[in-house]
Scaffold this motif. Structure first.
Motif, PDB file in Angstrom:
ATOM      1  N   GLY A  85       0.773  -1.236   0.000  1.00 11.39           N
ATOM      2  CA  GLY A  85       0.000   0.000   0.000  1.00 11.39           C
ATOM      3  C   GLY A  85       0.798   1.276   0.000  1.00 11.39           C
ATOM      4  N   ALA A  86       2.147   1.177   0.029  1.00  7.70           N
ATOM      5  CA  ALA A  86       3.000   2.361   0.001  1.00  7.70           C
ATOM      6  C   ALA A  86       3.503   2.609  -1.419  1.00  7.70           C
ATOM      7  N   LEU A  87       4.092   3.785  -1.645  1.00  6.52           N
ATOM      8  CA  LEU A  87       4.619   4.134  -2.962  1.00  6.52           C
ATOM      9  C   LEU A  87       6.073   4.579  -2.829  1.00  6.52           C
ATOM     10  N   PRO A  88       7.039   3.670  -3.013  1.00  7.02           N
ATOM     11  CA  PRO A  88       8.447   4.064  -2.986  1.00  7.02           C
ATOM     12  C   PRO A  88       8.740   5.039  -4.130  1.00  7.02           C
ATOM     13  N   VAL A  89       9.292   6.210  -3.791  1.00 10.03           N
ATOM     14  CA  VAL A  89       9.524   7.232  -4.809  1.00 10.03           C
ATOM     15  C   VAL A  89      10.992   7.554  -5.019  1.00 10.03           C
ATOM     16  N   ALA A  90      11.879   7.085  -4.116  1.00  7.16           N
ATOM     17  CA  ALA A  90      13.297   7.420  -4.242  1.00  7.16           C
ATOM     18  C   ALA A  90      14.106   6.569  -3.281  1.00  7.16           C
ATOM     19  N   LEU A  91      15.427   6.577  -3.482  1.00 10.19           N
ATOM     20  CA  LEU A  91      16.361   6.030  -2.497  1.00 10.19           C
ATOM     21  C   LEU A  91      17.006   7.192  -1.759  1.00 10.19           C
ATOM     22  N   ALA A  92      17.348   6.970  -0.495  1.00 11.93           N
ATOM     23  CA  ALA A  92      18.053   7.985   0.273  1.00 11.93           C
ATOM     24  C   ALA A  92      19.505   8.046  -0.180  1.00 11.93           C
ATOM     25  N   TRP A  93      20.085   9.217  -0.058  1.00 13.59           N
ATOM     26  CA  TRP A  93      21.474   9.444  -0.475  1.00 13.59           C
ATOM     27  C   TRP A  93      22.412   8.485   0.236  1.00 13.59           C
ATOM     28  N   GLY A  94      23.410   7.989  -0.473  1.00  9.23           N
ATOM     29  CA  GLY A  94      24.404   7.099   0.119  1.00  9.23           C
ATOM     30  C   GLY A  94      25.765   7.347  -0.488  1.00  9.23           C
ATOM     31  N   ASN A  95      26.264   6.374  -1.262  1.00  6.15           N
ATOM     32  CA  ASN A  95      27.565   6.518  -1.914  1.00  6.15           C
ATOM     33  C   ASN A  95      27.389   6.226  -3.406  1.00  6.15           C
ATOM     34  N   SER A  96      28.518   6.060  -4.102  1.00  5.55           N
ATOM     35  CA  SER A  96      28.443   5.837  -5.550  1.00  5.55           C
ATOM     36  C   SER A  96      27.726   4.529  -5.878  1.00  5.55           C
ATOM     37  N   GLU A  97      27.904   3.491  -5.053  1.00  3.36           N
ATOM     38  CA  GLU A  97      27.194   2.229  -5.285  1.00  3.36           C
ATOM     39  C   GLU A  97      25.691   2.416  -5.116  1.00  3.36           C
ATOM     40  N   ASN A  98      25.315   3.203  -4.116  1.00  4.99           N
ATOM     41  CA  ASN A  98      23.908   3.494  -3.889  1.00  4.99           C
ATOM     42  C   ASN A  98      23.318   4.261  -5.074  1.00  4.99           C
ATOM     43  N   GLU A  99      24.111   5.164  -5.618  1.00  5.60           N
ATOM     44  CA  GLU A  99      23.667   5.929  -6.789  1.00  5.60           C
ATOM     45  C   GLU A  99      23.453   5.010  -7.982  1.00  5.60           C
ATOM     46  N   GLN A 100      24.360   4.056  -8.173  1.00  3.72           N
ATOM     47  CA  GLN A 100      24.219   3.115  -9.273  1.00  3.72           C
ATOM     48  C   GLN A 100      22.983   2.241  -9.096  1.00  3.72           C
ATOM     49  N   LEU A 101      22.713   1.832  -7.852  1.00  2.46           N
ATOM     50  CA  LEU A 101      21.525   1.027  -7.576  1.00  2.46           C
ATOM     51  C   LEU A 101      20.270   1.824  -7.913  1.00  2.46           C
ATOM     52  N   ALA A 102      20.258   3.106  -7.551  1.00  2.00           N
ATOM     53  CA  ALA A 102      19.106   3.953  -7.851  1.00  2.00           C
ATOM     54  C   ALA A 102      18.882   4.055  -9.355  1.00  2.00           C
ATOM     55  N   ILE A 103      19.973   4.172 -10.115  1.00  2.74           N
ATOM     56  CA  ILE A 103      19.863   4.239 -11.577  1.00  2.74           C
ATOM     57  C   ILE A 103      19.265   2.954 -12.128  1.00  2.74           C
ATOM     58  N   GLU A 104      19.730   1.817 -11.619  1.00  5.89           N
ATOM     59  CA  GLU A 104      19.233   0.523 -12.102  1.00  5.89           C
ATOM     60  C   GLU A 104      17.757   0.325 -11.748  1.00  5.89           C
ATOM     61  N   LEU A 105      17.336   0.923 -10.631  1.00  5.69           N
ATOM     62  CA  LEU A 105      15.937   0.792 -10.211  1.00  5.69           C
ATOM     63  C   LEU A 105      15.041   1.852 -10.850  1.00  5.69           C
ATOM     64  N   GLY A 106      15.657   2.809 -11.524  1.00  6.19           N
ATOM     65  CA  GLY A 106      14.886   3.872 -12.150  1.00  6.19           C
ATOM     66  C   GLY A 106      14.308   4.859 -11.150  1.00  6.19           C
ATOM     67  N   LEU A 107      15.028   5.073 -10.023  1.00  9.15           N
ATOM     68  CA  LEU A 107      14.565   5.981  -8.984  1.00  9.15           C
ATOM     69  C   LEU A 107      15.580   7.105  -8.768  1.00  9.15           C
ATOM     70  N   PRO A 108      15.119   8.270  -8.317  1.00  3.26           N
ATOM     71  CA  PRO A 108      16.060   9.340  -7.965  1.00  3.26           C
ATOM     72  C   PRO A 108      16.659   9.104  -6.588  1.00  3.26           C
ATOM     73  N   LEU A 109      17.684   9.900  -6.248  1.00  5.68           N
ATOM     74  CA  LEU A 109      18.259   9.922  -4.911  1.00  5.68           C
ATOM     75  C   LEU A 109      17.832  11.208  -4.229  1.00  5.68           C
ATOM     76  N   LEU A 110      17.448  11.119  -2.954  1.00  5.37           N
ATOM     77  CA  LEU A 110      17.139  12.301  -2.172  1.00  5.37           C
ATOM     78  C   LEU A 110      18.159  12.417  -1.053  1.00  5.37           C
ATOM     79  N   ALA A 111      18.810  13.576  -0.974  1.00  5.19           N
ATOM     80  CA  ALA A 111      19.904  13.750  -0.021  1.00  5.19           C
ATOM     81  C   ALA A 111      19.443  14.275   1.324  1.00  5.19           C
ATOM     82  N   LYS A 112      18.269  14.897   1.433  1.00  3.40           N
ATOM     83  CA  LYS A 112      17.884  15.608   2.643  1.00  3.40           C
ATOM     84  C   LYS A 112      17.805  14.700   3.867  1.00  3.40           C
TER      85      LYS A 112
END
Length: 267
Positions: A85-112
């Motif tokens: 019932g939830a809607l994942p909209v992004a991954l939280a900021w992490g490192n370069s590996e986290n950024e690559q995972l976000a790209i593969e999942l088609g999601l943005p990164l949020l740094a706040k």
């Protein structure tokens, strides 16, 4: 010179106006990569508070794990959260590996959300000095302790607090950036008040109040008439269904004791 006839008018107005602002997005800190258990917990949250969490936007934060999941596992988790019932909209900021995972999942990164868990310069956030725990005292002493604590609530790190004189109505949001927030009227159902410091509400609280929005665990919430849909301090929250019935309609304060969100009557 005569003006050309029939030339189309040129508009310099943008077709869409983009603004960056404070939005109510939940942060899901993953501490155990058990997809079925995470989905069950989210399903339970949605069932208990559907108006708050049903189709709620969620940022998925893998910072609580020793290693990032692989793409297949992460995608399975996102699918399970959607089914719950939830809607994942992004991954939280992490490192370069986290950024690559976000790209593969088609999601943005949020740094706040990083500021809530990782202080500038690294290291672990120091725990706030222990305060009296009203929940462990008799009712009379708990009430006196809560009242005395209201005299000098911790302030935000910024300048003078923000004062909201009029009522905050359904669908509205008021945010006090790096300071306390004082609302002189009511906060209606479906409304949201947010502060990086503490929140003081002199009317009824029927919507949501989120203090310590950037991780200030010493922030508190004070209100004269408590009917809140949700209250939170530094990301730790309770919804109406989790709050004892004898506190509803009372003057209360809300504070964080370790990892436990406490609520006590002020009268």
């Amino acid at each position: 010179m005569a003006k050309a006839q029939g030339a189309p008018a040129v508009s310099f107005e943008p077709a869409g106006e983009l603004k960056i602002g404070q939005v109510g997005i939940a942060n899901l800190r993953i501490r155990s990569l058990d997809v079925e258990r995470l989905a069950a917990e989210m399903r339970d949250r949605v069932q208990r508070a559907p108006k708050l969490f049903g189709r709620g936007a969620v940022v998925v934060d893998f910072g609580g794990l020793s290693a990032l999941p692989d793409t297949e596992t992460a995608r399975a988790l996102l699918d399970a959260l959607r089914a719950a019932g939830a809607l994942p909209v992004a991954l939280a900021w992490g490192n370069s590996e986290n950024e690559q995972l976000a790209i593969e999942l088609g999601l943005p990164l949020l740094a706040k959300f990083r500021a809530q868990y990782e202080p500038a310069g690294g290291g672990t956030t120091a725990a706030a000095p222990p305060e009296a725990a009203p929940a462990a005292q008799p009712a009379a002493e708990r009430s006196r302790a809560a009242t005395s604590a209201a005299v000098e609530p911790p302030a935000g790190n910024g300048g003078p607090g923000l004062i909201q004189a009029s009522a905050v109505r359904s669908g509205q949001q008021v945010y006090a950036d790096n300071r306390d927030l004082t609302v002189l009227a009511a906060v209606g159902a479906g409304a949201e008040v947010i502060a990086d410091g503490s929140i003081h509400i002199y009317g009824a609280l029927r919507g949501r109040a989120l203090a310590g929005a950037q991780g200030n665990a010493r922030a508190r919430i004070f209100c004269r008439e408590f009917h809140a849909e949700l209250v939170a301090v530094a990301g730790h929250y309770k919804v109406l269904e989790d709050i004892p019935a004898d506190l509803r309609g009372k003057a209360v304060q809300v504070w964080l004791d370790g990892d436990q969100l406490k609520i006590a009557a002020l009268d």
